[in-house]
Enzyme design. Structure first.
Site, short mmCIF file in Angstrom:
data_model
loop_
_atom_site.label_atom_id
_atom_site.label_comp_id
_atom_site.label_asym_id
_atom_site.label_seq_id
_atom_site.Cartn_x
_atom_site.Cartn_y
_atom_site.Cartn_z
N SER A 21 5.17 -55.02 -20.99
CA SER A 21 3.99 -54.86 -21.83
C SER A 21 4.07 -55.71 -23.10
CB SER A 21 3.86 -53.39 -22.23
OG SER A 21 2.76 -53.22 -23.09
N LYS A 45 -0.90 -54.85 -21.88
CA LYS A 45 -0.68 -54.61 -23.30
C LYS A 45 -0.76 -53.16 -23.70
CE LYS A 45 -2.72 -58.77 -24.88
NZ LYS A 45 -3.88 -59.48 -25.24
N GLY A 46 -0.05 -52.81 -24.76
CA GLY A 46 -0.12 -51.47 -25.31
C GLY A 46 -1.57 -51.11 -25.62
N VAL A 71 3.96 -57.05 -33.92
CA VAL A 71 2.54 -57.15 -33.57
C VAL A 71 1.80 -55.89 -33.99
CG1 VAL A 71 0.91 -57.34 -31.66
CG2 VAL A 71 2.94 -58.78 -31.71
N CYS A 130 7.67 -47.68 -29.79
CA CYS A 130 7.28 -48.88 -30.50
C CYS A 130 7.80 -48.85 -31.93
CB CYS A 130 5.77 -49.06 -30.53
SG CYS A 130 5.32 -50.60 -31.35
N ASN A 192 12.80 -50.71 -24.83
CA ASN A 192 11.85 -51.34 -25.73
C ASN A 192 12.67 -52.18 -26.73
OD1 ASN A 192 9.57 -51.94 -27.37
ND2 ASN A 192 8.61 -50.04 -26.71
N GLY A 243 15.00 -56.01 -20.73
CA GLY A 243 15.65 -56.44 -21.98
C GLY A 243 16.36 -57.75 -21.71
N GLY A 244 15.72 -58.85 -22.07
CA GLY A 244 16.39 -60.15 -22.01
C GLY A 244 16.54 -60.77 -20.64
N THR A 266 10.02 -61.27 -22.97
CA THR A 266 10.00 -62.45 -23.82
C THR A 266 10.16 -63.77 -23.08
OG1 THR A 266 10.91 -61.05 -25.56
CG2 THR A 266 11.11 -63.41 -25.89
C1 LIG Z 1 5.40 -59.87 -28.66
C2 LIG Z 1 5.83 -58.58 -28.02
C3 LIG Z 1 4.91 -57.53 -27.90
C4 LIG Z 1 5.28 -56.32 -27.30
N1 LIG Z 1 4.37 -55.32 -27.16
C5 LIG Z 1 4.72 -54.16 -26.55
C6 LIG Z 1 3.78 -53.12 -26.33
O1 LIG Z 1 2.59 -53.24 -26.68
N2 LIG Z 1 4.19 -51.96 -25.73
C7 LIG Z 1 5.48 -51.81 -25.31
O2 LIG Z 1 5.83 -50.77 -24.75
N3 LIG Z 1 6.40 -52.79 -25.48
C8 LIG Z 1 6.05 -53.95 -26.09
N4 LIG Z 1 7.00 -54.95 -26.25
C9 LIG Z 1 8.37 -54.74 -25.78
C10 LIG Z 1 8.60 -55.37 -24.41
O3 LIG Z 1 7.72 -54.81 -23.45
C11 LIG Z 1 10.04 -55.18 -23.95
O4 LIG Z 1 10.34 -53.80 -23.90
C12 LIG Z 1 11.05 -55.85 -24.87
O5 LIG Z 1 10.55 -57.06 -25.36
C13 LIG Z 1 12.39 -56.11 -24.19
O6 LIG Z 1 12.27 -56.95 -23.08
P1 LIG Z 1 12.50 -58.56 -23.14
O7 LIG Z 1 13.79 -58.79 -23.85
O8 LIG Z 1 12.50 -59.02 -21.73
O9 LIG Z 1 11.35 -59.08 -23.92
C14 LIG Z 1 6.62 -56.17 -26.84
C15 LIG Z 1 7.54 -57.23 -26.97
C16 LIG Z 1 7.16 -58.43 -27.54
C17 LIG Z 1 8.17 -59.55 -27.64
#
Ligand SMILES: Cc1cc2nc3c(=O)[nH]c(=O)nc-3n(C[C@H](O)[C@H](O)[C@H](O)COP(=O)(O)O)c2cc1C
Ligand SMILES: Cc1cc2nc3c(=O)[nH]c(=O)nc-3n(C[C@H](O)[C@H](O)[C@H](O)COP(=O)(O)OP(=O)(O)OC[C@H]3O[C@@H](n4cnc5c(N)ncnc54)[C@H](O)[C@@H]3O)c2cc1C
Ligand code: FES
Lengths: 301, 258
Positions: A21, A45-46, A71, A130, A192, A243-244, A266
């Site tokens: 998300s 998106k959230g 955000v 969040c 998250n 996560g990553g 990301t």
């Molecule tokens: C720009 C951005 C916006 C995000 N918005 C949300 C969101 O709206 N709701 C949510 O549950 N997680 C949100 N996340 C968290 C991601 O869904 C995820 O849990 C977190 O980035 C870890 O995963 P990654 O390292 O693969 O990014 C957001 C992350 C990023 C970078």
């Protein structure tokens, strides 16, 4: 192709690869790069009850092997999603999961209640983690009581698959996972973002308008793998790990630690085609290691 | 407009003065460049830099349809841009492109003023060519701290008259672009790209003379495709993504205060 199908509650995914998300828009932003039908599903998106403008700019800062974001859940509200976005997603042949956020339990319940009648929405992911909103958000996700109370209330309003997204900003994530499992969650997703902070020393001020923000990207991966492994030992419901993740190999770390499915966040920004590559890389791995069904690899550590 | 993820080969890397350089690239697979509007940008991946994780947004400086080259004018601002500027002919750079909405050109008429400051001059070269091809009277007003930081003036002269302002008076009018004598004249439209304080000054001048004015913003970006909502600018319609709704905005859409 190896058998890549996995199940999360009553959701049947064609493969374990989902998008996280807030990092993949509504999917359509990536349609020029990825065949969306190849993914197990995507998490939009959230979404909150009312429209939110989010936090002030600047909202992001690059950090070693990752980024901070603040955000603050900018979105146009659940009714806008239902009326304007949902109809554009109907042609996509993979699961659409809505990430639900709120400032109060009533908010979460109302969003879930409005999404429940939508035929193509078979699951929601409740974001109790969040770090970028003042009330609610992470506050619910950092205590067993808070996490349990949101889960219980949403469970009553939504009878399809209920995923609860956990915060890593806690001492004992397994106990939170157990608390939401006890209240009827079908699955937990983790992690998250981690609460972080970065300072621009030349300008002598924080990079983010909110000072602190959520850290994501490869920098957090070892923490996320560890947490998935701990939660896998503590609960029986399926786990979605994230996560990553940047590759099939990274995804398999989560699966071996106990995750049934994974999400890519990301790294979509770095390689917009990464999700599709991960599906191929997992399949390739299964062939090289004579694995006929991805579920055989789950939790082998 | 369809977006692509393409490998480009570096054909030339020209050192310009100071911290600036110009990369000329062509698609690695030999294909024709996709359709590109002036003012659009690319998200280029910086491989092999120890610290750069995300792609870097860079404006499209010029599209040469004859040689099938895409030009990027780059200012060394940190590790990512430094690494890009150290690339050699034959090196491959991966880009997501073309992104953003570009400058509106279809409805432009008469005498137009294109105001650039520093590396903000980048998107104005191709814009000038398109406007000149459309039969407009193209005029550039370029600002820099000093003579050595004036970029690609000879290229700009191919498409229009060039006026210059330097802070130290080493070339053109002394002082800021907003103090240049061209503001005594009447313009049908203004396009502007440069540092925020400069764009705000130009917007003020434009408003004073009731001239329509478009500015190109450079908010920090992560995804570049409207997914992360990191690059927002406050507008009369609320927070919008610069990467998809911009980078070009009509000044009255913005909430800049005088
Ligand atoms: C720009 C951005 C916006 C995000 N918005 C949300 C969101 O709206 N709701 C949510 O549950 N997680 C949100 N996340 C968290 C991601 O869904 C995820 O849990 C977190 O980035 C870890 O995963 P990654 O390292 O693969 O990014 C957001 C992350 C990023 C970078
Ligand atoms: C739409 C758009 C078009 C752009 N076009 C060009 C161009 O044609 N040529 C060019 O040289 N640069 C351009 N930029 C700016 C360029 O993207 C940044 O200078 C670059 O990302 C810095 O990366 P770095 O790794 O070199 O520096 P970093 O080490 O990441 O940062 C160095 C410094 O630059 C600042 N910075 C980082 N990103 C940005 C940004 N997006 N905007 C402004 N400051 C930033 C940081 O806060 C820091 O103070 C553009 C930016 C955008 C958003
Ligand atoms: S940079 Fe991600 S939405 Fe604009």
């Amino acid at each position: 192709m190896a058998r890549l199908n996995v199940e999360i509650g009553s959701l049947k995914l064609k493969n374990p690869v989902l998008t996280a998300s807030g990092t993949f828009g509504y999917g359509t932003e990536f349609a020029d790069f990825v065949d969306l039908n190849r993914l197990g599903g995507f998490i939009v998106k959230g979404t909150t009850l009312n429209a939110r403008e989010g936090n002030d700019y600047p909202r992001m800062a690059e950090t070693p092997s990752g980024m901070l974001n603040a955000v603050g859940l900018q979105n146009k509200g659940v009714d806008y999603f239902i009326n304007n976005i949902y109809p554009t997603l109907l042609d996509i042949d993979s699961e659409i999961i809505v990430n639900v956020s709120g400032a109060s339990i009533d908010d979460y319940v109302e969003v879930a209640r409005r999404l429940a009648p939508l035929e193509r929405i078979n699951a929601i992911e409740v974001n109790i983690s969040c770090p970028n909103v003042k009330q609610g958000g992470m506050a619910f996700g950092t205590t067993c009581e808070g996490a349990a109370s949101v889960t219980k209330a949403v469970r009553n309003a939504f009878n399809k698959t209920l995923i609860v997204k956990l915060s890593p900003n806690v001492t004992d994530i397994a106990s939170i996972a157990k608390a939401v499992e006890a209240e009827g969650a079908d699955s937990v997703s983790l992690i998250n973002t981690m609460l972080g902070m970065a300072i621009d020393v030349e300008r002598q001020r924080p990079y983010l308008s909110t000072i602190t923000g959520g850290l994501s990207g490869p920098a957090v991966r070892p923490i996320a793998v560890r947490m998935v492994w701990q939660v896998a030992k503590a609960v029986k419901i399926p786990i979605i790990g994230l996560g990553g993740i940047t590759s099939g190999k990274d995804a398999l770390e989560f699966i071996m630690a106990g995750a049934t499915a994974i999400q890519v966040g990301t790294y979509n920004f770095v390689d917009p085609t990464v999700t599709s590559k991960i599906v191929d890389e997992i399949d390739d791995y299964c062939h090289r290691h004579n694995v006929s069904d991805i579920n055989e690899l789950r939790g082998i550590i | 407009m369809k977006k692509y993820i393409l490998d480009f080969v570096v054909r030339h890397n020209e050192k310009l003065g100071g911290r600036f350089g110009l990369l000329k690239l062509t698609p690695a697979n030999g294909s024709q460049l996709p359709e590109i509007a002036a003012g659009q940008f690319v998200q280029v991946s910086v491989d092999g830099s120890k610290t750069t994780f995300l792609r870097r947004p860079i404006s499209i400086n010029f599209v040469d349809k004859v040689t099938n080259e895409l030009w990027l004018l780059i200012r060394n601002a940190g590790n990512g841009t430094e690494h890009l500027l150290s690339s050699k002919p034959g090196d491959v750079l991966n880009m997501v492109m073309p992104l953003g909405n570009g400058f509106p050109v279809e409805d432009a008429t008469g005498r137009v003023l294109l105001v650039g400051g520093g590396v903000g001059t980048a998107p104005l070269l191709y814009l000038g060519k398109i406007l000149r091809d459309n039969g407009l009277d193209v005029n550039y007003l370029i600002g820099a701290r000093t003579k050595d930081e004036l970029l690609m003036i000879d290229n700009l002269k191919e498409y229009g008259t060039v006026y210059i302002s330097t802070d130290d008076g080493s070339a053109g009018d002394p002082g800021l672009v907003t103090q240049n004598k061209v503001w005594d004249e009447k313009w049908d439209r203004i396009y502007c790209c440069g540092p925020a304080p400069m764009m705000k000054g130009v917007a003020r001048n434009a408003r004073k003379s009731s001239t329509q004015c478009f500015v190109s913003l450079e908010n920090m970006m992560a995804c570049g495709v409207g997914a992360c909502l990191c690059c927002v600018e406050r507008t009369t319609k609320g927070n919008v993504c610069v990467c998809t709704e911009g980078p070009v905005f009509e000044i009255n859409q913005l909430t800049w205060q005088d």
